[in-house]
Motif scaffolding. Structure first.
Motif: not given
Length: 108
Positions: A75-82
């Motif tokens: 994904x493009x962000x660590x927030x998405x990765x959550x």
């Protein structure tokens, strides 16, 4: 008069130097081309993350990689990765030396 100090070529460590000679001073611009500056994009299995690192698996071993060394591609962000489940394949951009150290994305 040139007031710059001579540069030892032994200390360059595969760097390219560009010297701008002005009337009274020399300016040295360094462009790193060392192994430390090269990156590789790999697809790898996501396991978990903390505030400072992510845990990935290459199906043989699990490796913690500091987030400071990673650029997320998908994904493009660590927030998405959550929201990703363990075992989801992610795509990351990491320094070549990290990949070589852990045997990631490197084939003989």
């Amino acid at each position: 008069r040139n007031i710059s100090k001579p540069i030892s070529h032994k200390s360059l460590n595969n760097e390219y130097l560009h010297v701008l000679k002005l009337k009274y001073i020399s300016v040295v611009l360094k462009f790193m081309t060392t192994k430390e500056s090269k990156k590789i994009i790999i697809s790898i299995e996501f396991e978990s993350q903390t505030e400072l690192a992510i845990l990935v698996s290459d199906w043989d071993k699990k490796i913690w990689i500091p987030k400071s060394l990673i650029t997320l591609i998908r994904p493009e962000s660590y927030e998405e990765l959550e929201y990703f489940e363990n075992g989801t394949i992610i795509k990351i951009d990491i320094p070549v030396w990290v990949a070589e150290k852990h045997g990631l994305g490197i084939t003989d």
